[in-house]
Scaffold this active site. Structure first.
Site, PDB file in Angstrom:
ATOM      1  N   GLU A 118      -7.472  -4.588   5.021  1.00 42.96           N
ATOM      2  CA  GLU A 118      -7.397  -4.316   3.578  1.00 42.96           C
ATOM      3  C   GLU A 118      -6.317  -5.167   2.911  1.00 42.96           C
ATOM      4  OE1 GLU A 118      -7.325  -0.201   4.843  1.00 42.96           O
ATOM      5  OE2 GLU A 118      -8.569   0.310   3.130  1.00 42.96           O
ATOM      6  N   ARG A 131     -10.810  16.634   7.650  1.00 44.60           N
ATOM      7  CA  ARG A 131     -11.639  17.022   6.486  1.00 44.60           C
ATOM      8  C   ARG A 131     -13.047  17.382   6.929  1.00 44.60           C
ATOM      9  NH1 ARG A 131     -10.550  11.678   3.189  1.00 44.60           N
ATOM     10  NH2 ARG A 131      -8.417  11.484   3.930  1.00 44.60           N
ATOM     11  N   HIS A 165     -12.430   3.788   0.048  1.00 48.40           N
ATOM     12  CA  HIS A 165     -12.393   2.752   1.105  1.00 48.40           C
ATOM     13  C   HIS A 165     -13.120   1.489   0.651  1.00 48.40           C
ATOM     14  CE1 HIS A 165     -12.215   6.221   4.269  1.00 48.40           C
ATOM     15  NE2 HIS A 165     -10.991   5.785   4.003  1.00 48.40           N
ATOM     16  N   ARG A 179      -2.468  -1.878  -3.584  1.00 47.59           N
ATOM     17  CA  ARG A 179      -3.704  -1.106  -3.399  1.00 47.59           C
ATOM     18  C   ARG A 179      -3.589   0.149  -4.260  1.00 47.59           C
ATOM     19  NH1 ARG A 179      -4.832   3.155   0.756  1.00 47.59           N
ATOM     20  NH2 ARG A 179      -7.039   3.611   0.507  1.00 47.59           N
ATOM     21  N   ASN A 238       0.887  -1.165   0.000  1.00 49.62           N
ATOM     22  CA  ASN A 238       0.000   0.000   0.000  1.00 49.62           C
ATOM     23  C   ASN A 238       0.922   1.212   0.000  1.00 49.62           C
ATOM     24  OD1 ASN A 238      -1.854   1.976   0.436  1.00 49.62           O
ATOM     25  ND2 ASN A 238      -2.820   0.993   2.212  1.00 49.62           N
TER      26      ASN A 238
END
Ligand code: AMP
Length: 404
Positions: A385, A242, A183, A94, A7
Protein backbone atom coordinates in the site's frame (compact mmCIF):
# COMPACT_ATOMS: atom_id res chain seq x y z
CA UNK A 1 14.05 14.77 -3.03
CA UNK A 2 11.95 12.13 -1.26
CA UNK A 3 8.36 10.97 -0.76
CA UNK A 4 7.41 10.06 2.82
CA UNK A 5 4.35 7.82 3.05
CA UNK A 6 2.45 7.90 6.33
CA UNK A 7 -0.27 5.50 7.47
CA UNK A 8 -1.45 7.04 10.70
CA UNK A 9 -3.86 5.00 12.84
CA UNK A 10 -5.49 5.78 16.17
CA UNK A 11 -2.49 4.47 18.16
CA UNK A 12 0.17 3.75 15.55
CA UNK A 13 2.06 5.31 12.63
CA UNK A 14 3.47 3.20 9.76
CA UNK A 15 5.84 4.92 7.34
CA UNK A 16 8.10 4.40 4.32
CA UNK A 17 10.50 6.79 2.64
CA UNK A 18 11.03 6.59 -1.13
CA UNK A 19 13.44 8.51 -3.35
CA UNK A 20 11.32 10.66 -5.67
CA UNK A 21 11.95 8.50 -8.75
CA UNK A 22 12.37 5.04 -7.25
CA UNK A 23 10.08 2.25 -6.05
CA UNK A 24 12.79 1.01 -3.64
CA UNK A 25 12.28 2.49 -0.15
CA UNK A 26 15.33 3.74 1.75
CA UNK A 27 13.68 3.03 5.09
CA UNK A 28 10.41 2.08 6.71
CA UNK A 29 9.07 1.70 10.19
CA UNK A 30 6.32 1.37 12.72
CA UNK A 31 5.59 3.47 15.78
CA UNK A 32 3.27 1.56 18.10
CA UNK A 33 1.19 2.13 21.23
CA UNK A 34 1.01 5.89 20.89
CA UNK A 35 -0.47 7.44 24.05
CA UNK A 36 -0.26 4.07 25.85
CA UNK A 37 2.30 2.31 28.01
CA UNK A 38 4.96 0.22 26.28
CA UNK A 39 5.52 2.47 23.25
CA UNK A 40 7.83 0.99 20.61
CA UNK A 41 9.52 2.19 17.43
CA UNK A 42 10.88 -0.21 14.81
CA UNK A 43 12.92 1.50 12.09
CA UNK A 44 14.47 -0.38 9.14
CA UNK A 45 17.07 1.10 6.82
CA UNK A 46 17.84 -0.32 3.36
CA UNK A 47 20.36 2.22 2.21
CA UNK A 48 23.47 0.12 2.27
CA UNK A 49 22.16 -3.08 0.70
CA UNK A 50 21.46 -5.29 3.73
CA UNK A 51 18.66 -4.08 6.01
CA UNK A 52 19.58 -2.58 9.37
CA UNK A 53 16.90 -2.60 12.08
CA UNK A 54 16.72 -0.21 15.01
CA UNK A 55 14.31 -1.04 17.84
CA UNK A 56 13.50 1.58 20.45
CA UNK A 57 11.37 0.99 23.53
CA UNK A 58 10.17 4.45 24.49
CA UNK A 59 6.88 5.99 25.44
CA UNK A 60 5.32 7.98 22.63
CA UNK A 61 3.02 10.59 24.17
CA UNK A 62 0.99 11.48 21.09
CA UNK A 63 1.13 11.61 17.29
CA UNK A 64 3.26 14.73 17.36
CA UNK A 65 5.87 13.00 19.52
CA UNK A 66 5.73 9.97 17.22
CA UNK A 67 6.29 12.02 14.08
CA UNK A 68 9.07 13.97 15.78
CA UNK A 69 10.79 10.70 16.67
CA UNK A 70 10.41 9.62 13.03
CA UNK A 71 11.88 12.88 11.70
CA UNK A 72 14.72 12.48 14.21
CA UNK A 73 15.51 8.94 13.01
CA UNK A 74 15.59 10.01 9.36
CA UNK A 75 18.35 12.53 10.13
CA UNK A 76 20.12 10.86 13.12
CA UNK A 77 23.80 11.15 12.32
CA UNK A 78 24.83 7.47 12.62
CA UNK A 79 21.90 6.16 10.57
CA UNK A 80 20.83 9.21 8.53
CA UNK A 81 18.98 8.53 5.28
CA UNK A 82 18.50 12.24 4.59
CA UNK A 83 20.48 15.28 5.72
CA UNK A 84 17.57 17.65 6.23
CA UNK A 85 13.77 17.22 6.59
CA UNK A 86 13.43 19.82 3.80
CA UNK A 87 14.55 17.04 1.41
CA UNK A 88 11.08 15.54 1.82
CA UNK A 89 9.16 17.16 -1.02
CA UNK A 90 5.96 15.15 -0.61
CA UNK A 91 4.18 13.48 2.28
CA UNK A 92 1.58 10.92 1.13
CA UNK A 93 -1.10 10.03 3.67
CA UNK A 94 -3.33 6.97 3.60
CA UNK A 95 -6.84 8.07 4.50
CA UNK A 96 -9.40 5.31 5.03
CA UNK A 97 -12.59 7.20 4.26
CA UNK A 98 -12.98 9.73 1.46
CA UNK A 99 -16.76 9.42 1.15
CA UNK A 100 -18.37 10.28 -2.18
CA UNK A 101 -16.46 13.51 -2.77
CA UNK A 102 -12.81 12.57 -2.19
CA UNK A 103 -12.44 10.03 -4.96
CA UNK A 104 -8.91 10.67 -6.24
CA UNK A 105 -5.50 11.34 -4.70
CA UNK A 106 -5.79 14.95 -3.55
CA UNK A 107 -3.45 17.72 -2.43
CA UNK A 108 -4.46 18.49 1.15
CA UNK A 109 -5.92 21.95 1.78
CA UNK A 110 -7.99 23.31 4.67
CA UNK A 111 -11.10 22.39 2.66
CA UNK A 112 -9.93 18.80 2.15
CA UNK A 113 -9.25 18.45 5.88
CA UNK A 114 -12.76 19.73 6.58
CA UNK A 115 -14.19 17.05 4.27
CA UNK A 116 -12.15 14.34 6.02
CA UNK A 117 -13.43 15.61 9.38
CA UNK A 118 -17.02 15.61 8.10
CA UNK A 119 -16.61 11.86 7.56
CA UNK A 120 -15.75 11.12 11.22
CA UNK A 121 -19.23 9.62 11.88
CA UNK A 122 -18.61 7.08 9.08
CA UNK A 123 -15.01 6.28 10.07
CA UNK A 124 -14.70 7.05 13.79
CA UNK A 125 -11.77 4.64 14.28
CA UNK A 126 -9.69 5.88 11.36
CA UNK A 127 -10.22 9.41 10.06
CA UNK A 128 -9.41 11.21 13.38
CA UNK A 129 -5.99 9.49 13.46
CA UNK A 130 -5.35 10.51 9.84
CA UNK A 131 -6.14 14.16 10.59
CA UNK A 132 -3.70 14.06 13.51
CA UNK A 133 -1.02 12.60 11.26
CA UNK A 134 -1.66 15.22 8.57
CA UNK A 135 -1.53 18.17 10.95
CA UNK A 136 1.70 17.05 12.57
CA UNK A 137 3.26 16.39 9.15
CA UNK A 138 2.28 19.91 8.05
CA UNK A 139 4.17 21.30 11.05
CA UNK A 140 7.25 19.09 10.72
CA UNK A 141 7.58 19.25 6.93
CA UNK A 142 6.19 22.69 6.10
CA UNK A 143 7.74 22.90 2.64
CA UNK A 144 6.37 19.47 1.53
CA UNK A 145 3.22 18.95 -0.52
CA UNK A 146 0.79 16.93 1.60
CA UNK A 147 -1.26 14.46 -0.45
CA UNK A 148 -4.12 12.21 0.70
CA UNK A 149 -4.82 8.84 -0.97
CA UNK A 150 -8.17 7.29 -0.05
CA UNK A 151 -8.96 3.65 0.67
CA UNK A 152 -12.55 4.10 -0.49
CA UNK A 153 -11.65 5.78 -3.81
CA UNK A 154 -11.10 2.61 -5.87
CA UNK A 155 -14.67 1.50 -5.11
CA UNK A 156 -16.28 4.69 -6.37
CA UNK A 157 -16.77 3.05 -9.78
CA UNK A 158 -19.35 0.65 -8.26
CA UNK A 159 -22.69 0.89 -10.08
CA UNK A 160 -25.65 2.01 -7.97
CA UNK A 161 -27.09 -1.52 -7.93
CA UNK A 162 -23.95 -2.59 -6.05
CA UNK A 163 -23.56 0.34 -3.69
CA UNK A 164 -27.16 1.08 -2.67
CA UNK A 165 -28.94 -0.74 0.15
CA UNK A 166 -32.62 -1.66 -0.19
CA UNK A 167 -33.78 0.80 2.46
CA UNK A 168 -35.57 4.16 1.94
CA UNK A 169 -33.59 6.58 -0.20
CA UNK A 170 -33.49 9.29 2.46
CA UNK A 171 -30.93 7.28 4.44
CA UNK A 172 -28.62 7.47 1.44
CA UNK A 173 -29.37 11.10 0.57
CA UNK A 174 -29.33 12.51 4.10
CA UNK A 175 -26.91 10.23 5.93
CA UNK A 176 -24.71 8.84 3.18
CA UNK A 177 -25.66 5.25 4.06
CA UNK A 178 -24.35 3.15 1.16
CA UNK A 179 -21.57 0.69 0.36
CA UNK A 180 -18.20 2.46 0.35
CA UNK A 181 -15.80 -0.48 0.43
CA UNK A 182 -12.29 -0.45 1.93
CA UNK A 183 -8.73 -1.76 1.31
CA UNK A 184 -9.09 0.03 -2.05
CA UNK A 185 -5.41 0.99 -2.29
CA UNK A 186 -4.46 -2.69 -1.89
CA UNK A 187 -7.12 -4.03 -4.30
CA UNK A 188 -6.12 -1.48 -6.93
CA UNK A 189 -2.41 -2.22 -6.51
CA UNK A 190 -2.68 -6.01 -6.84
CA UNK A 191 -5.23 -5.73 -9.67
CA UNK A 192 -2.76 -3.50 -11.56
CA UNK A 193 0.09 -5.95 -10.96
CA UNK A 194 -2.11 -8.87 -12.10
CA UNK A 195 -3.19 -7.09 -15.31
CA UNK A 196 0.45 -6.31 -16.14
CA UNK A 197 1.50 -9.92 -15.47
CA UNK A 198 -1.41 -11.32 -17.52
CA UNK A 199 -0.63 -8.76 -20.24
CA UNK A 200 -4.35 -8.10 -20.33
CA UNK A 201 -5.61 -4.66 -19.33
CA UNK A 202 -9.21 -5.90 -19.85
CA UNK A 203 -8.82 -8.79 -17.38
CA UNK A 204 -11.70 -9.92 -15.17
CA UNK A 205 -10.26 -10.36 -11.69
CA UNK A 206 -11.31 -11.20 -8.17
CA UNK A 207 -8.90 -9.73 -5.63
CA UNK A 208 -8.95 -11.21 -2.13
CA UNK A 209 -7.30 -9.18 0.64
CA UNK A 210 -6.96 -11.38 3.72
CA UNK A 211 -5.22 -9.64 6.60
CA UNK A 212 -6.53 -8.65 10.01
CA UNK A 213 -9.42 -7.21 8.04
CA UNK A 214 -10.62 -9.16 5.00
CA UNK A 215 -12.33 -7.99 1.83
CA UNK A 216 -12.81 -8.90 -1.82
CA UNK A 217 -13.30 -6.92 -4.99
CA UNK A 218 -14.59 -7.77 -8.47
CA UNK A 219 -12.46 -5.87 -10.98
CA UNK A 220 -13.12 -5.56 -14.71
CA UNK A 221 -10.57 -3.78 -16.93
CA UNK A 222 -9.17 -2.05 -13.83
CA UNK A 223 -12.56 -0.84 -12.60
CA UNK A 224 -14.04 -2.13 -9.38
CA UNK A 225 -17.63 -3.30 -9.92
CA UNK A 226 -18.37 -4.84 -6.52
CA UNK A 227 -16.79 -5.25 -3.12
CA UNK A 228 -17.56 -7.13 0.09
CA UNK A 229 -17.19 -4.46 2.79
CA UNK A 230 -20.00 -1.94 3.08
CA UNK A 231 -20.79 1.24 4.97
CA UNK A 232 -18.04 0.16 7.35
CA UNK A 233 -15.32 -2.53 7.26
CA UNK A 234 -17.59 -4.94 9.18
CA UNK A 235 -19.51 -6.47 6.27
CA UNK A 236 -18.65 -9.42 4.05
CA UNK A 237 -15.94 -11.94 4.89
CA UNK A 238 -15.20 -13.50 8.27
CA UNK A 239 -12.16 -11.68 9.73
CA UNK A 240 -9.75 -11.96 12.68
CA UNK A 241 -12.17 -10.48 15.21
CA UNK A 242 -15.07 -9.25 13.01
CA UNK A 243 -18.13 -11.31 12.15
CA UNK A 244 -18.50 -10.19 8.53
CA UNK A 245 -21.99 -10.50 7.06
CA UNK A 246 -24.68 -11.51 9.54
CA UNK A 247 -28.47 -11.38 9.47
CA UNK A 248 -29.31 -7.91 10.90
CA UNK A 249 -32.04 -9.57 12.96
CA UNK A 250 -29.37 -11.12 15.15
CA UNK A 251 -28.63 -7.60 16.40
CA UNK A 252 -32.31 -6.87 16.98
CA UNK A 253 -32.67 -10.15 18.85
CA UNK A 254 -29.69 -9.42 21.10
CA UNK A 255 -30.95 -5.91 21.73
CA UNK A 256 -34.57 -6.84 22.41
CA UNK A 257 -34.19 -10.20 24.13
CA UNK A 258 -30.80 -9.84 25.81
CA UNK A 259 -30.67 -6.11 26.50
CA UNK A 260 -27.46 -5.45 24.52
CA UNK A 261 -26.61 -1.76 24.09
CA UNK A 262 -25.32 -0.31 20.82
CA UNK A 263 -21.85 -0.16 22.35
CA UNK A 264 -21.94 -3.81 23.39
CA UNK A 265 -23.11 -4.87 19.92
CA UNK A 266 -20.31 -2.86 18.35
CA UNK A 267 -17.76 -4.52 20.64
CA UNK A 268 -19.24 -7.98 20.01
CA UNK A 269 -19.28 -7.79 16.21
CA UNK A 270 -16.00 -5.89 15.72
CA UNK A 271 -13.77 -7.24 18.49
CA UNK A 272 -15.13 -10.52 19.86
CA UNK A 273 -16.33 -12.31 16.72
CA UNK A 274 -14.76 -13.77 13.59
CA UNK A 275 -11.95 -16.30 13.95
CA UNK A 276 -11.41 -15.29 17.58
CA UNK A 277 -14.96 -16.38 18.41
CA UNK A 278 -14.79 -19.57 16.37
CA UNK A 279 -11.28 -20.80 17.19
CA UNK A 280 -10.18 -18.84 20.25
CA UNK A 281 -7.42 -17.04 18.30
CA UNK A 282 -7.45 -14.28 15.71
CA UNK A 283 -3.98 -14.90 14.26
CA UNK A 284 -4.10 -17.45 11.42
CA UNK A 285 -0.73 -18.89 12.45
CA UNK A 286 -2.25 -20.09 15.75
CA UNK A 287 -5.41 -21.41 14.11
CA UNK A 288 -3.42 -23.22 11.43
CA UNK A 289 -1.37 -24.98 14.12
CA UNK A 290 -4.57 -26.09 15.90
CA UNK A 291 -6.06 -27.26 12.58
CA UNK A 292 -3.00 -29.44 11.92
CA UNK A 293 -3.42 -30.89 15.45
CA UNK A 294 -7.02 -31.78 14.54
CA UNK A 295 -8.87 -29.34 16.81
CA UNK A 296 -12.56 -29.35 15.79
CA UNK A 297 -13.02 -25.62 16.54
CA UNK A 298 -10.11 -24.69 14.26
CA UNK A 299 -11.52 -26.96 11.53
CA UNK A 300 -14.91 -25.26 11.69
CA UNK A 301 -13.25 -21.81 11.75
CA UNK A 302 -11.21 -22.57 8.60
CA UNK A 303 -14.21 -24.07 6.84
CA UNK A 304 -16.47 -21.13 7.63
CA UNK A 305 -13.77 -18.59 6.70
CA UNK A 306 -12.97 -20.20 3.36
CA UNK A 307 -16.58 -21.11 2.49
CA UNK A 308 -17.54 -17.43 2.79
CA UNK A 309 -14.72 -16.51 0.39
CA UNK A 310 -15.86 -19.23 -2.03
CA UNK A 311 -19.41 -17.84 -2.04
CA UNK A 312 -18.12 -14.38 -2.94
CA UNK A 313 -15.97 -15.86 -5.71
CA UNK A 314 -19.07 -17.49 -7.17
CA UNK A 315 -21.07 -14.28 -6.94
CA UNK A 316 -18.33 -12.13 -8.44
CA UNK A 317 -17.53 -14.54 -11.29
CA UNK A 318 -21.17 -14.17 -12.31
CA UNK A 319 -21.20 -10.39 -11.76
CA UNK A 320 -18.09 -10.18 -14.00
CA UNK A 321 -19.54 -12.74 -16.43
CA UNK A 322 -16.13 -14.38 -16.64
CA UNK A 323 -12.93 -14.81 -14.67
CA UNK A 324 -9.28 -14.57 -15.74
CA UNK A 325 -7.64 -14.73 -12.31
CA UNK A 326 -8.21 -14.73 -8.60
CA UNK A 327 -5.58 -12.89 -6.60
CA UNK A 328 -4.66 -13.59 -2.96
CA UNK A 329 -2.94 -10.87 -0.97
CA UNK A 330 -2.13 -9.52 2.56
CA UNK A 331 -0.93 -11.43 5.66
CA UNK A 332 -3.13 -14.52 5.35
CA UNK A 333 -3.54 -14.45 1.56
CA UNK A 334 0.22 -14.26 0.98
CA UNK A 335 1.31 -16.73 3.66
CA UNK A 336 -1.37 -19.25 4.53
CA UNK A 337 -1.32 -22.15 2.07
CA UNK A 338 -4.18 -23.92 3.87
CA UNK A 339 -6.56 -21.00 3.32
CA UNK A 340 -5.70 -20.86 -0.38
CA UNK A 341 -6.09 -24.61 -0.77
CA UNK A 342 -9.48 -24.75 0.96
CA UNK A 343 -10.74 -21.77 -1.06
CA UNK A 344 -9.61 -23.18 -4.41
CA UNK A 345 -10.60 -26.79 -3.79
CA UNK A 346 -13.76 -28.04 -5.60
CA UNK A 347 -13.98 -25.06 -7.91
CA UNK A 348 -13.58 -26.83 -11.26
CA UNK A 349 -16.84 -25.15 -12.30
CA UNK A 350 -14.77 -21.95 -12.79
CA UNK A 351 -11.72 -23.90 -13.99
CA UNK A 352 -9.94 -22.87 -10.81
CA UNK A 353 -7.49 -25.73 -10.15
CA UNK A 354 -4.64 -25.28 -7.70
CA UNK A 355 -1.22 -26.91 -7.89
CA UNK A 356 -0.93 -28.25 -4.33
CA UNK A 357 2.89 -28.46 -4.44
CA UNK A 358 3.37 -24.93 -5.77
CA UNK A 359 0.94 -23.65 -3.14
CA UNK A 360 3.20 -24.99 -0.36
CA UNK A 361 6.34 -23.24 -1.62
CA UNK A 362 7.38 -20.09 0.23
CA UNK A 363 8.58 -17.75 -2.48
CA UNK A 364 8.75 -13.99 -2.68
CA UNK A 365 7.02 -11.83 -5.27
CA UNK A 366 4.18 -12.67 -7.63
CA UNK A 367 3.39 -16.41 -7.86
CA UNK A 368 1.07 -18.40 -10.11
CA UNK A 369 -0.39 -21.40 -8.25
CA UNK A 370 -2.68 -22.74 -10.95
CA UNK A 371 -2.15 -25.99 -12.83
CA UNK A 372 -0.63 -25.34 -16.26
CA UNK A 373 -3.74 -26.18 -18.28
CA UNK A 374 -6.29 -24.39 -16.08
CA UNK A 375 -7.95 -21.41 -17.75
CA UNK A 376 -8.29 -19.34 -14.58
CA UNK A 377 -5.05 -18.24 -12.94
CA UNK A 378 -4.61 -18.35 -9.16
CA UNK A 379 -2.12 -15.64 -8.22
CA UNK A 380 -0.45 -14.61 -4.98
CA UNK A 381 0.64 -10.97 -5.17
CA UNK A 382 2.22 -9.28 -2.14
CA UNK A 383 0.39 -6.04 -1.50
CA UNK A 384 2.32 -2.81 -1.00
CA UNK A 385 0.00 0.00 0.00
CA UNK A 386 2.85 2.39 0.79
CA UNK A 387 4.39 1.95 -2.67
CA UNK A 388 0.97 2.41 -4.26
CA UNK A 389 0.56 5.69 -2.34
CA UNK A 390 4.06 6.87 -3.33
CA UNK A 391 3.27 6.17 -7.00
CA UNK A 392 -0.03 8.05 -6.75
CA UNK A 393 1.81 11.02 -5.21
CA UNK A 394 4.34 10.97 -8.06
CA UNK A 395 1.60 10.90 -10.71
CA UNK A 396 -0.39 13.67 -9.06
CA UNK A 397 2.66 15.93 -8.72
CA UNK A 398 3.77 15.27 -12.30
CA UNK A 399 0.27 16.08 -13.58
CA UNK A 400 0.07 19.19 -11.42
CA UNK A 401 3.41 20.43 -12.78
CA UNK A 402 2.46 19.76 -16.40
CA UNK A 403 -0.93 21.34 -15.81
CA UNK A 404 -2.69 18.09 -16.82
P1 AMP B 1 -2.08 -7.87 7.62
O1 AMP B 1 -3.31 -7.18 8.12
O2 AMP B 1 -2.02 -7.94 6.13
O3 AMP B 1 -0.80 -7.35 8.23
O4 AMP B 1 -2.20 -9.41 8.10
C1 AMP B 1 -2.01 -9.77 9.45
C2 AMP B 1 -2.51 -11.20 9.65
O5 AMP B 1 -1.90 -12.06 8.69
C3 AMP B 1 -2.11 -11.80 10.98
O6 AMP B 1 -3.05 -11.49 11.99
C4 AMP B 1 -2.13 -13.30 10.70
O7 AMP B 1 -3.45 -13.80 10.88
C5 AMP B 1 -1.79 -13.39 9.23
N1 AMP B 1 -0.44 -13.89 8.98
C6 AMP B 1 0.72 -13.22 8.99
N2 AMP B 1 1.77 -14.04 8.72
C7 AMP B 1 1.23 -15.27 8.53
C8 AMP B 1 1.78 -16.56 8.22
N3 AMP B 1 3.10 -16.74 8.04
N4 AMP B 1 0.92 -17.60 8.10
C9 AMP B 1 -0.41 -17.43 8.27
N5 AMP B 1 -0.98 -16.25 8.56
C10 AMP B 1 -0.17 -15.19 8.69
Amino acid sequence: MYILVINSGSSSIKYQLFPKHSDQPVCNGLIERIGQTGGRITHEIFKTGAAQTIKLEQSVKDHEAGMQALAGLLTREDIAVIADPAQIGTVGHRVVHGGETLTKPTIITAEVKEKIRALYPLAPLHNPGHIKGIEVAEKLFPSATQIAVFDTAFHQTLPDKAYRYAIPERFYKEDGIRVYGFHGISHQYVAGEAMDWLKNQQAKLITIHLGNGCSMAAVSAGNCIDTSMGLTPLDGLVMGTRSGAIDPSVLLYLQQQKGFTAEQLNELLNKQSGMLALAGYNDMRDISRLYQEGAPAAKLAYELYTYRIKKFIGAYAVALNGLDAIVFTAGVGENDALTRELVCRDMEVLDVRIDIAKNQLREKGLRDLSLEDARTRILVIPTNEELAIARECRTLKDNTHTGA
